[in-house]
Design an enzyme around this catalytic site. Structure first.
Site, short mmCIF file in Angstrom:
data_model
loop_
_atom_site.label_atom_id
_atom_site.label_comp_id
_atom_site.label_asym_id
_atom_site.label_seq_id
_atom_site.Cartn_x
_atom_site.Cartn_y
_atom_site.Cartn_z
N GLU A 70 0.83 -1.37 0.02
CA GLU A 70 -0.13 0.06 -0.01
C GLU A 70 1.01 1.11 -0.06
OE1 GLU A 70 -2.12 0.05 3.58
OE2 GLU A 70 -3.38 1.66 3.32
N CYS A 76 -4.92 -3.58 2.57
CA CYS A 76 -4.83 -3.67 4.12
C CYS A 76 -6.09 -3.75 5.06
CB CYS A 76 -3.83 -2.32 4.43
SG CYS A 76 -2.99 -2.53 5.77
N LYS A 90 -9.47 1.61 -1.96
CA LYS A 90 -9.72 0.97 -0.52
C LYS A 90 -11.14 1.48 -0.20
CE LYS A 90 -7.18 0.51 3.79
NZ LYS A 90 -5.83 1.17 4.39
C1 ACM Z 1 -3.88 -0.02 7.25
O1 ACM Z 1 -4.75 -0.46 6.61
N1 ACM Z 1 -2.87 0.45 6.67
C2 ACM Z 1 -3.72 -0.32 8.58
#
Ligand code: ACM
Length: 263
Positions: free
Chosen positions: A38, A142, A109
């Protein structure tokens, strides 16, 4: 299919240097798909939306997508990597999918973690699978791991493999991804970073966990990186394993769900 991850240690805002380092780490490495972390080229801990906007890029069209496409061409591979995307003045924590023939697609995301809510808009694109070297590949980023609906939706769409660019700070994640793979009988490639960031006065220092890994549909950790080092690791996987959703002759992991009693 041969898949791999890159685990890097980005310098905050050092986009050019971080991209150079990825090219160096991938020198001579060969796989059908590489997953990168990420926000792998910008670093993670933005102060606010203004700062994330200052480092966000068009996808496609921006420097990071163009450079990754050039690396994908050079290595004859496909790359899935996390980056800050700007679109219509909105900033997203996104991932780009790009290959030797150019840009393939993106994911934004869905579940923003903690201070990310000050720096990004929530993802707003429908789930999508990407055809990569014969595999149906889904993407999540993530903290999406903490919401089992994410991996489940990708599995219900037919994903063989989930690419999971990450900047892990919650210690349960590497083990939890074993559960996500067992629940859905999919492969998962989690690409994490190492190092720390401490850019926000009122927030704790973030220590990134490393431990990038590839997990198979039986929950086996096929490869896992260290907690502290930059690394590239590669492994051959058999996609047929993800396509067989039977646990035994009588139990099918998706068809046995009691969708008459729960959603
Ligand atoms: C995250 O979602 N980077 C902890």
């Amino acid at each position: 299919m041969r898949v791999g991850f890159v685990q890097n240690r980005p310098i905050f805002a050092g986009v050019q240097d971080n991209l150079d380092r990825i090219e160096e780490l991938l020198l001579g490495q060969s796989a059908d798909l590489f997953v990168l972390p990420e926000l792998f080229a910008t670093g993670y801990q933005f102060k606010d939306m203004e700062e994330s906007r200052s480092l966000a890029e068009l996808v496609p069209g921006g420097l990071t997508t163009s450079r990754l496409t050039a690396i994908a061409k050079k290595n004859n591979t496909t790359i899935i990597a996390g980056l800050a995307e700007i679109k219509d003045d909105q900033v997203y924590n996104a991932a780009v999918i790009t290959g030797p023939n150019g840009y393939i697609g993106k994911y934004r995301k869905l579940h923003l973690f903690d201070t990310e809510k000050n720096c990004f808009q929530q993802g707003n694109l429908p789930f999508q699978l990407f055809d990569i070297a014969g595999a149906k590949v889904g993407v999540m980023i993530c903290f999406d791991w903490r919401f089992p609906e994410t991996a489940r939706n990708l599995a219900l769409m037919g994903a063989d493999l989930i690419a999971h660019p990450s900047n892990l700070v919650l210690t349960h994640c590497p083990q939890a991804m074993i559960t996500r793979c067992l629940e859905n009988r999919v492969f998962a490639i989690t690409a994490d970073r190492v190092g720390m960031e401490n850019r926000l006065e009122d927030e704790e220092q973030l220590n990134f966990l490393g431990q990038s890994q590839v997990v198979d549909p039986d929950g086996n950790v096929l490869i896992r990186a260290s907690k502290t080092e930059e690394e590239v690791q590669i492994i051959d996987i058999d996609l047929e394993k993800a396509r067989d959703k039977f646990l035994n002759p009588r139990n099918h992991i998706l068809n046995d769900r009691r969708s008459d009693l729960y959603r």
